[in-house]
Design a protein around this motif. Sequence first.
Motif, PDB file in Angstrom:
ATOM      1  N   TRP A  98     -36.008  36.663 -55.001  1.00 34.02           N
ATOM      2  CA  TRP A  98     -35.574  38.058 -55.012  1.00 34.02           C
ATOM      3  C   TRP A  98     -34.546  38.253 -53.902  1.00 34.02           C
ATOM      4  N   ARG A  99     -33.365  38.785 -54.237  1.00 33.85           N
ATOM      5  CA  ARG A  99     -32.272  38.881 -53.267  1.00 33.85           C
ATOM      6  C   ARG A  99     -31.854  40.317 -52.946  1.00 33.85           C
ATOM      7  N   ASN A 100     -32.400  41.313 -53.645  1.00 35.18           N
ATOM      8  CA  ASN A 100     -31.903  42.690 -53.499  1.00 35.18           C
ATOM      9  C   ASN A 100     -30.386  42.736 -53.695  1.00 35.18           C
ATOM     10  N   GLU A 101     -29.943  42.028 -54.709  1.00 33.40           N
ATOM     11  CA  GLU A 101     -28.518  41.942 -55.034  1.00 33.40           C
ATOM     12  C   GLU A 101     -28.354  42.138 -56.530  1.00 33.40           C
ATOM     13  N   GLN A 102     -27.470  43.049 -56.903  1.00 29.13           N
ATOM     14  CA  GLN A 102     -27.250  43.356 -58.302  1.00 29.13           C
ATOM     15  C   GLN A 102     -26.114  42.496 -58.872  1.00 29.13           C
ATOM     16  N   LEU A 103     -26.363  41.910 -60.050  1.00 26.48           N
ATOM     17  CA  LEU A 103     -25.347  41.148 -60.763  1.00 26.48           C
ATOM     18  C   LEU A 103     -25.032  41.835 -62.086  1.00 26.48           C
ATOM     19  N   VAL A 104     -23.804  41.684 -62.524  1.00 24.16           N
ATOM     20  CA  VAL A 104     -23.368  42.302 -63.772  1.00 24.16           C
ATOM     21  C   VAL A 104     -24.036  41.614 -64.959  1.00 24.16           C
ATOM     22  N   VAL A 105     -24.401  42.400 -65.951  1.00 29.02           N
ATOM     23  CA  VAL A 105     -24.927  41.891 -67.216  1.00 29.02           C
ATOM     24  C   VAL A 105     -23.939  42.257 -68.311  1.00 29.02           C
ATOM     25  N   CYS A 106     -23.466  41.250 -69.039  1.00 30.85           N
ATOM     26  CA  CYS A 106     -22.505  41.464 -70.123  1.00 30.85           C
ATOM     27  C   CYS A 106     -23.083  40.961 -71.436  1.00 30.85           C
ATOM     28  N   ASN A 107     -22.553  41.467 -72.546  1.00 29.01           N
ATOM     29  CA  ASN A 107     -22.957  40.918 -73.830  1.00 29.01           C
ATOM     30  C   ASN A 107     -22.164  39.646 -74.107  1.00 29.01           C
ATOM     31  N   GLU A 108     -22.357  39.068 -75.266  1.00 27.27           N
ATOM     32  CA  GLU A 108     -21.723  37.782 -75.569  1.00 27.27           C
ATOM     33  C   GLU A 108     -20.206  37.880 -75.700  1.00 27.27           C
ATOM     34  N   ASP A 109     -19.687  39.097 -75.837  1.00 25.74           N
ATOM     35  CA  ASP A 109     -18.235  39.307 -75.913  1.00 25.74           C
ATOM     36  C   ASP A 109     -17.633  39.682 -74.561  1.00 25.74           C
ATOM     37  N   GLY A 110     -18.455  39.691 -73.513  1.00 24.25           N
ATOM     38  CA  GLY A 110     -17.966  40.017 -72.186  1.00 24.25           C
ATOM     39  C   GLY A 110     -17.981  41.490 -71.843  1.00 24.25           C
ATOM     40  N   LYS A 111     -18.504  42.333 -72.720  1.00 26.06           N
ATOM     41  CA  LYS A 111     -18.588  43.762 -72.444  1.00 26.06           C
ATOM     42  C   LYS A 111     -19.711  44.025 -71.438  1.00 26.06           C
ATOM     43  N   ARG A 112     -19.406  44.807 -70.417  1.00 25.03           N
ATOM     44  CA  ARG A 112     -20.389  45.116 -69.380  1.00 25.03           C
ATOM     45  C   ARG A 112     -21.457  46.063 -69.929  1.00 25.03           C
ATOM     46  N   ILE A 113     -22.724  45.660 -69.800  1.00 24.88           N
ATOM     47  CA  ILE A 113     -23.848  46.449 -70.295  1.00 24.88           C
ATOM     48  C   ILE A 113     -24.537  47.195 -69.160  1.00 24.88           C
ATOM     49  N   MET A 115     -26.445  46.337 -64.902  1.00 20.57           N
ATOM     50  CA  MET A 115     -26.685  45.448 -63.771  1.00 20.57           C
ATOM     51  C   MET A 115     -28.173  45.134 -63.670  1.00 20.57           C
ATOM     52  N   ILE A 116     -28.475  43.989 -63.027  1.00 17.78           N
ATOM     53  CA  ILE A 116     -29.873  43.609 -62.829  1.00 17.78           C
ATOM     54  C   ILE A 116     -29.997  42.824 -61.526  1.00 17.78           C
ATOM     55  N   GLU A 117     -31.182  42.875 -60.930  1.00 16.68           N
ATOM     56  CA  GLU A 117     -31.475  42.094 -59.732  1.00 16.68           C
ATOM     57  C   GLU A 117     -31.231  40.610 -59.991  1.00 16.68           C
ATOM     58  N   ARG A 118     -30.601  39.963 -59.022  1.00 16.20           N
ATOM     59  CA  ARG A 118     -30.226  38.553 -59.140  1.00 16.20           C
ATOM     60  C   ARG A 118     -31.410  37.642 -59.466  1.00 16.20           C
ATOM     61  N   GLY A 119     -32.583  37.965 -58.963  1.00 20.65           N
ATOM     62  CA  GLY A 119     -33.743  37.109 -59.176  1.00 20.65           C
ATOM     63  C   GLY A 119     -34.227  37.027 -60.602  1.00 20.65           C
ATOM     64  N   LEU A 120     -33.639  37.825 -61.509  1.00 22.03           N
ATOM     65  CA  LEU A 120     -34.063  37.808 -62.915  1.00 22.03           C
ATOM     66  C   LEU A 120     -33.038  37.191 -63.856  1.00 22.03           C
ATOM     67  N   VAL A 121     -31.873  36.798 -63.360  1.00 19.36           N
ATOM     68  CA  VAL A 121     -30.850  36.320 -64.294  1.00 19.36           C
ATOM     69  C   VAL A 121     -31.240  35.003 -64.949  1.00 19.36           C
ATOM     70  N   ARG A 122     -31.952  34.153 -64.247  1.00 18.63           N
ATOM     71  CA  ARG A 122     -32.323  32.872 -64.858  1.00 18.63           C
ATOM     72  C   ARG A 122     -33.557  32.984 -65.739  1.00 18.63           C
ATOM     73  N   PRO A 123     -34.601  33.706 -65.353  1.00 18.90           N
ATOM     74  CA  PRO A 123     -35.703  33.903 -66.305  1.00 18.90           C
ATOM     75  C   PRO A 123     -35.245  34.522 -67.619  1.00 18.90           C
ATOM     76  N   LEU A 124     -34.182  35.345 -67.565  1.00 24.41           N
ATOM     77  CA  LEU A 124     -33.684  36.010 -68.767  1.00 24.41           C
ATOM     78  C   LEU A 124     -32.417  35.350 -69.304  1.00 24.41           C
TER      79      LEU A 124
END
Length: 273
Positions: A98-113, A115-124
Motif C-alpha cells: 500500500w503506497r497511498n499513491e493514486q494511479l490512472v486507470v484506463c480502458n483497453e483503448d486508453g480512455k481514462r476511467i 484512479m485507484i491506489e497503487r497497491g491494487l493495480v497488480r491484483p486487478l
Amino acid sequence: MNETAVTAASTAPAWLAAARAHANRPTLRMRMPFVVDGEDVGSVETVVMDRIVEHLPGGHRLFFHDAAWHLQSANGNATQAMNTLAQAMRELGLNGPWRNEQLVVCNEDGKRIGMIERGLVRPLAIATCAVHLIGTAPDGRMWVQQRAFNKANNPGMWDTLMGGMVSAADSLEQALERETWEEAGLRIADLQSLRHGGHVDFQQPAEEENNAGYMRERIDWFSAVVPAHIEPANQDGEVERFELWTTAVVHDHLARGEFTPEAALLLADYFGW
C-alpha cells in the motif's frame, strides 16, 4: 544512440531471449475480465472476488455477469468505487504494498476511467506506466543504483540510475523530473543530452507479491549524461547506494542476473541488442 550504446551494440547475449520470454508470460491461473462502469480495465482471479463481494460498502455493486467481474459505482464516480474496493481488499489482505499513491486507470483503448491506489493495480491487472533514466558519465561509464534492501520488490538488486511509476498527477515528463530528484537527487536541467530512448512492455505474473497479481506495464526510458562535477544522492530512502561502472562491468552483472528484470531489458534496448 550515444557513443557508449553504439560501441556496445552487438549480437544479443545468451541471457536475453530468456529474459524477454520471462517478461511476456501468461497468467498462472485463470483470470476473468474486470469491468468498471462498463469499461474493461483489467482482470482478476475469481477466488479473490468471491472473498470481497460481501464486503463492499457505499452502495457500489460488485457482481459476476457474462463471464466477467463488474464493479458498478453508486453515483458514476469510478474513482470512488475503485478505491472503496481497494480498501475492502486491503482489509482482507488481498492488496499489494500500500503506497497511498493514486494511479490512472484506463480502458483497453486508453480512455481514462478513474484512479485507484497503487497497491491494487497488480491484483486487478490494471495496466500501469513507469519511467526509467539511464545515466552515464562523460567518459562513458554508467551510473547504476542498488535498490534498498527493504524494498517490496527486488530488494538489493541493481537497477538503472532511476526508475519509478507515473502517478495519476504526473505526465511522463513530470514523473521523470520528480523521480530523478527523489531517487537520485539530480535536477533534469543539470543533465546533458537528455533523450527519450524508447519503451519496453511487460506482461507477467506478479510473482513477488502473494496477491494473485498480474503485471501489465509500459516502461518508457530516457538517457542522459551526468556532468562530471555532479554525483547522484538518494533523497527518499529507496536506494542503498550508487556506483559508476564501465560497460564491461554492466554487461557482467547483466549476464549474472543481478539487475532487476525490468532494468535488464531496458539496458538491452539501450545497448541496441
